[in-house]
Design an enzyme around this catalytic site. Structure first.
Site, mmCIF file in Angstrom:
data_model
loop_
_atom_site.group_PDB
_atom_site.id
_atom_site.type_symbol
_atom_site.label_atom_id
_atom_site.label_comp_id
_atom_site.label_asym_id
_atom_site.label_seq_id
_atom_site.Cartn_x
_atom_site.Cartn_y
_atom_site.Cartn_z
ATOM 1 N N ALA A 150 0.695 -1.216 -0.054
ATOM 2 C CA ALA A 150 -0.004 -0.011 -0.041
ATOM 3 C C ALA A 150 0.742 1.407 -0.039
ATOM 4 O O ALA A 150 0.468 2.350 -0.601
ATOM 5 C CB ALA A 150 -1.081 0.100 1.190
ATOM 6 N N ALA A 184 -5.746 -3.577 2.732
ATOM 7 C CA ALA A 184 -5.666 -3.921 4.202
ATOM 8 C C ALA A 184 -5.952 -5.308 4.616
ATOM 9 O O ALA A 184 -7.212 -5.848 4.526
ATOM 10 C CB ALA A 184 -6.489 -2.960 5.302
ATOM 11 N N TYR A 220 -3.711 -19.119 5.975
ATOM 12 C CA TYR A 220 -3.290 -17.516 5.306
ATOM 13 C C TYR A 220 -3.979 -17.787 3.995
ATOM 14 O O TYR A 220 -4.683 -16.876 3.639
ATOM 15 C CB TYR A 220 -1.868 -17.389 5.337
ATOM 16 C CG TYR A 220 -1.549 -16.232 4.311
ATOM 17 C CD1 TYR A 220 -2.079 -14.892 4.701
ATOM 18 C CD2 TYR A 220 -1.240 -16.459 3.274
ATOM 19 C CE1 TYR A 220 -1.954 -13.724 3.905
ATOM 20 C CE2 TYR A 220 -1.152 -15.213 2.172
ATOM 21 C CZ TYR A 220 -1.397 -14.026 2.561
ATOM 22 O OH TYR A 220 -1.288 -12.845 1.672
ATOM 23 N N LYS A 251 -7.019 -15.493 2.189
ATOM 24 C CA LYS A 251 -7.271 -14.704 1.055
ATOM 25 C C LYS A 251 -8.366 -15.239 0.168
ATOM 26 O O LYS A 251 -9.026 -14.493 -0.630
ATOM 27 C CB LYS A 251 -5.940 -14.657 0.384
ATOM 28 C CG LYS A 251 -4.584 -14.086 1.100
ATOM 29 C CD LYS A 251 -4.808 -12.786 1.408
ATOM 30 C CE LYS A 251 -4.742 -11.877 0.471
ATOM 31 N NZ LYS A 251 -4.823 -10.448 0.804
ATOM 32 N N VAL A 293 5.826 -11.173 -2.858
ATOM 33 C CA VAL A 293 6.177 -9.882 -3.283
ATOM 34 C C VAL A 293 7.558 -9.435 -2.540
ATOM 35 O O VAL A 293 7.663 -9.592 -1.369
ATOM 36 C CB VAL A 293 4.960 -8.811 -2.822
ATOM 37 C CG1 VAL A 293 5.626 -7.385 -3.326
ATOM 38 C CG2 VAL A 293 3.723 -9.048 -3.337
ATOM 39 N N SER A 347 7.972 -11.154 3.715
ATOM 40 C CA SER A 347 8.796 -11.116 2.582
ATOM 41 C C SER A 347 10.460 -10.637 3.061
ATOM 42 O O SER A 347 11.491 -11.245 2.900
ATOM 43 C CB SER A 347 8.499 -10.641 1.197
ATOM 44 O OG SER A 347 8.407 -9.257 1.385
ATOM 45 N N PHE A 353 8.711 -20.228 -5.815
ATOM 46 C CA PHE A 353 7.824 -19.140 -5.696
ATOM 47 C C PHE A 353 7.531 -18.438 -6.897
ATOM 48 O O PHE A 353 8.386 -18.375 -7.575
ATOM 49 C CB PHE A 353 8.405 -18.157 -4.639
ATOM 50 C CG PHE A 353 8.931 -18.736 -3.132
ATOM 51 C CD1 PHE A 353 8.058 -18.897 -2.209
ATOM 52 C CD2 PHE A 353 10.453 -19.307 -3.102
ATOM 53 C CE1 PHE A 353 8.517 -19.363 -0.970
ATOM 54 C CE2 PHE A 353 10.938 -19.864 -2.007
ATOM 55 C CZ PHE A 353 9.749 -20.021 -0.851
#
Length: 349
Positions: A20, A88, A167, A171, A198, A210, A231
Site C-alpha cells: 500500500a 488491508a 493464510y 485470502k 512480493v 517477505s 515461488f
C-alpha cells in the site's frame, strides 16, 4: 496530466502496509488526493514515511483511523471517492496462535466492512482488491492435480482450510466474498490483483513476511541447504503499478495474476551471491532432502502436510491476461532481489 490522476479523492485502506505504501506514493506523485486509512494516524513510526512522501509530491494526503473489524470504520474516509484500493489484510504465515481470530476474521470481516462502505457511497465506481495467488492455489501440488502447465485466473484455491494453509484460505474466502458482494449490485466494478511472493524495497518501518524471508537468507538460517520450494515472485513496485493500471484502465476487468516469474530458494541465493559476494555467503547452496524436512518439520512449527504437498513441486503461472488487459510489463527480477537484499543488509547499490 498523469494517466493515474483522479479529480476525486482516492481511498487506500491499510495505507502504511508494504504494498500500500508504494500505491500511495505513486498516487501522490501523480497529483492525487489520497484518503489513507491506518490503525493509528498519530503513530509516526507507522505513518511518518507517508507524510514525507506527501510533502515531496504534488498530491495531498489525508490520514484516517480505521480498524478492519469495526463496522462503519471506513464511512468517513470513503466520502467523495470514486476509486477504492482495499489492501488491508493480515499477512502472517508463521507464529499464528489463533487462525480464526488472527487471519480469517480480519480478512473476511474487513473486506465486508470496506465493501459495505462502498455500497453506502454513491460516488464509488471501481474497487481494486489486493488478493493473492494464494486465492488461486493452496499447495504446489495443486498444479499437478489441475492437469495444466500453469495456473491462470480461472483457478481457485480448493485445497486450503482453516487448519491447513490458513493464510491462503483467508485470502480465498476474502476474495470470494468480494465477488459475491460485487454481484449483488450494479454500480461499482471489482478488479483483483493476485500477486505472488512480493519482494523489493519497503518504504516504511512496517515489516513484511517477505523481508523476514530475506533476513532468514542473510542470517544463515537456510545455510547450507534449503527446501526445494518454488515461488511465484513479483517486484513490490510492479504490484503497485498493477493496482494503478487496474484502477485507471477504462475497460479492465476481472482477476489478474501478478507474477513476473518463478524462482526457488537456490535460484534466489545464486543471484545474491553473484552480486553481493561475501555478504551473501550464508545463503543456501544445496537442496535439503525432503525426507529429512518431513521428519523435523514439527520442531520448526511447520506441518508435515505442508512439506508433503509443496516441497519438490514446481510452479508456473500464466501472466498473459494482466499483460493483455492492463498492458502490464514486469521489471527484471534480479534487480528486485538485489534492491531487496541491499535494504535488508543496509547497503547501497
Amino acid at each position: 496530466m498523469s494517466e493515474f490522476f483522479s479529480q476525486s479523492p482516492v481511498l487506500v485502506t491499510g495505507a502504511n502496509g508494504y504494498v500500500a505504501s508504494w500505491i500511495v506514493k505513486k498516487l501522490l506523485d501523480a497529483g492525487n488526493t489520497v484518503h489513507a486509512t491506518v490503525r493509528d494516524r498519530d503513530n509516526e513510526d507507522k505513518v511518518g514515511h507517508l507524510k514525507a512522501m506527501a510533502a515531496s509530491s504534488g498530491g495531498k494526503l489525508c490520514l484516517f483511523n480505521a480498524n478492519l473489524l469495526d463496522e462503519g470504520a471506513y464511512d468517513e474516509a470513503i466520502l467523495g471517492c470514486e476509486i477504492v484500493f482495499h489492501t488491508a489484510s493480515p499477512f502472517v504465515v508463521r507464529g499464528v496462535k489463533d487462525n480464526e481470530k488472527d487471519l480469517l476474521e480480519p480478512a473476511k470481516l474487513g473486506t465486508k466492512n470496506v465493501l459495505d462502505a462502498v455500497n453506502r457511497t454513491e460516488t464509488v465506481k471501481r474497487v481494486v482488491l489486493t488478493s493473492s495467488v494464494a486465492a488461486i492455489y493452496g499447495d504446489s501440488e495443486d498444479l499437478q492435480h489441475a492437469g495444466k502447465s500453469a495456473f491462470d485466473e480461472t483457478d481457485w484455491n480448493l485445497s486450503s482450510s482453516a487448519v491447513h494453509q490458513p493464510y491462503s484460505y483467508s485470502k480465498t474466502i476474502a476474495e470470494q466474498l468480494a465477488w459475491q458482494m460485487n454481484k449483488g449490485q450494479n454500480r461499482w466494478q471489482l478488479l483483483t490483483i493476485n500477486p505472488g511472493l512480493v519482494l523489493g524495497p519497503t518504504l516504511g518501518n512496517t515489516g513484511s513476511e517477505s523481508m523476514r524471508i530475506f533476513k532468514d537468507l542473510y542470517d544463515g538460517k537456510l545455510f547450507p541447504a534449503a527446501p526445494d520450494l518454488t515461488f511465484g515472485i513479483v517486484d513490490v513496485r510492479d504490484v503497485a503499478k498493477a493496482h494503478l493500471l487496474a484502477a485507471f484502465t477504462e475497460n479492465a476487468s476481472g482477476r489478474h495474476i501478478t507474477v513476473a516469474g518463478t524462482m526457488s530458494y537456490l535460484d534466489i541465493a545464486t543471484v545474491l551471491r553473484e552480486h553481493f559476494k561475501d555478504k551473501a555467503k550464508l545463503t543456501p547452496k544445496f537442496t535439503a532432502p525432503k525426507s529429512i524436512l518431513w521428519l523435523v518439520a514439527p520442531l520448526f512449527g511447520i506441518t508435515r502436510a505442508f512439506i508433503s504437498k509443496n516441497v519438490g513441486y514446481k510452479l508456473a503461472f500464466d501472466n498473459s491476461y494482466i499483460q493483455r488487459d492492463l498492458g502490464m510489463k514486469f521489471d527484471d527480477l534480479d534487480k528486485c532481489l538485489i534492491d531487496h537484499f541491499a535494504q535488508v543488509i543496509g547497503t547501497k547499490n
